[in-house]
Scaffold this active site. Structure first.
Site, PDB file in Angstrom:
ATOM      1  N   SER A  82      -3.004  -7.740   2.701  1.00 21.83           N
ATOM      2  CA  SER A  82      -3.310  -7.685   4.142  1.00 21.83           C
ATOM      3  C   SER A  82      -3.718  -9.077   4.634  1.00 21.83           C
ATOM      4  O   SER A  82      -3.384  -9.485   5.739  1.00 21.83           O
ATOM      5  CB  SER A  82      -4.442  -6.695   4.410  1.00 21.83           C
ATOM      6  OG  SER A  82      -4.078  -5.408   3.986  1.00 21.83           O
ATOM      7  N   LYS A  99     -18.279  -6.741   7.353  1.00 25.24           N
ATOM      8  CA  LYS A  99     -16.965  -7.384   7.324  1.00 25.24           C
ATOM      9  C   LYS A  99     -16.130  -6.890   8.502  1.00 25.24           C
ATOM     10  O   LYS A  99     -15.491  -5.841   8.430  1.00 25.24           O
ATOM     11  CB  LYS A  99     -16.274  -7.053   5.992  1.00 25.24           C
ATOM     12  CG  LYS A  99     -15.458  -8.212   5.444  1.00 25.24           C
ATOM     13  CD  LYS A  99     -15.019  -7.975   4.004  1.00 25.24           C
ATOM     14  CE  LYS A  99     -13.690  -7.286   3.894  1.00 25.24           C
ATOM     15  NZ  LYS A  99     -13.293  -6.986   2.515  1.00 25.24           N
ATOM     16  N   ARG A 116      -2.305  -6.101  -8.629  1.00 24.87           N
ATOM     17  CA  ARG A 116      -1.287  -7.135  -8.451  1.00 24.87           C
ATOM     18  C   ARG A 116      -1.338  -8.161  -9.574  1.00 24.87           C
ATOM     19  O   ARG A 116      -0.496  -8.168 -10.441  1.00 24.87           O
ATOM     20  CB  ARG A 116      -1.449  -7.820  -7.084  1.00 24.87           C
ATOM     21  CG  ARG A 116      -0.776  -7.084  -5.956  1.00 24.87           C
ATOM     22  CD  ARG A 116      -1.349  -7.459  -4.634  1.00 24.87           C
ATOM     23  NE  ARG A 116      -2.780  -7.197  -4.596  1.00 24.87           N
ATOM     24  CZ  ARG A 116      -3.509  -7.227  -3.511  1.00 24.87           C
ATOM     25  NH1 ARG A 116      -2.969  -7.546  -2.367  1.00 24.87           N
ATOM     26  NH2 ARG A 116      -4.791  -6.962  -3.561  1.00 24.87           N
ATOM     27  N   HIS A 134       0.838  -1.213   0.000  1.00 17.33           N
ATOM     28  CA  HIS A 134       0.000   0.000   0.000  1.00 17.33           C
ATOM     29  C   HIS A 134       0.874   1.265   0.000  1.00 17.33           C
ATOM     30  O   HIS A 134       0.610   2.214  -0.729  1.00 17.33           O
ATOM     31  CB  HIS A 134      -0.875   0.062   1.257  1.00 17.33           C
ATOM     32  CG  HIS A 134      -1.970  -0.960   1.334  1.00 17.33           C
ATOM     33  ND1 HIS A 134      -2.122  -1.796   2.415  1.00 17.33           N
ATOM     34  CD2 HIS A 134      -2.979  -1.270   0.479  1.00 17.33           C
ATOM     35  CE1 HIS A 134      -3.183  -2.575   2.221  1.00 17.33           C
ATOM     36  NE2 HIS A 134      -3.717  -2.283   1.052  1.00 17.33           N
TER      37      HIS A 134
END
Ligand code: ADP
Length: 162
Positions: free
Chosen positions: A130, A43, A92, A19
């Site tokens: 993460s 979440k 990614r 990040h």
């Protein structure tokens, strides 16, 4: 000249060096970047939104071009509220692309004034997320050099005795 504000939304649960790399490179494009933590009631993260905010602030300490905020609801509405036009996202792998393509297209449908800018991950962080960081840390593995020092400490406290 008008100040260019970019919104960098995400979960940041917790912030990683992947990040931070996108943030640093994003500051070449924007005068100010707002790291916007998406608050998802359904979440439950490992870290609370307040904890995530604190970890981000401590990771970017001294950088006055970075603002940390949080939002609930639609990203498209938040971007409008902030009077911004551009959202910054990192990419990614191919799997990121499909999801990001859908979200970016939906966002433009909701707010035609906004656009999403993608930056490709650096070779050092393409495998960092993460989720994997939390998984490794939960089993006592080292995440050194993949997350800021403050995050390493916070993970150690959450999982105890690493
Ligand atoms: P989200 O739940 O919205 O995917 P994340 O916190 O996981 O939130 O990610 C926020 C943004 O940062 C996303 O655009 C994601 O692709 C990007 N990102 C996360 N990790 C990396 C990394 N290692 N390299 C490049 N971009 C990344």
């Amino acid at each position: 000249m008008k100040e260019r504000i970019g919104i960098y939304p995400g979960s940041f649960d917790p912030i990683t060096n992947g990040h931070l790399d996108i943030l640093q490179r994003g500051l070449e494009l924007f005068d100010t970047l707002v790291v916007a933590i998406a608050h998802n009631i359904e979440k439950q993260g490992l870290f609370s939104v307040e904890e995530r905010k604190d970890l981000i602030l401590r990771s970017v300490e001294g950088n006055h071009n970075i603002i940390v905020d949080s939002f609930e609801g639609l990203q498209a509405d938040y971007v409008r509220k902030m009077n911004a036009r551009f959202v910054l996202r990192g990419l990614r792998a191919m799997s990121d692309f499909e999801y990001e393509f859908q979200i970016a297209s939906m966002n433009r449908n909701l707010n035609p004034d906004m656009d999403t800018i993608f930056m490709m991950t650096s070779k050092d962080y393409f495998f960092v997320s993460s989720r994997t960081i939390k998984e490794v840390a939960s089993f006592g593995g080292s995440v050194e050099s993949l997350v800021p020092r403050v995050v390493e400490e916070a993970l150690r406290q959450k999982f105890g005795g690493l």
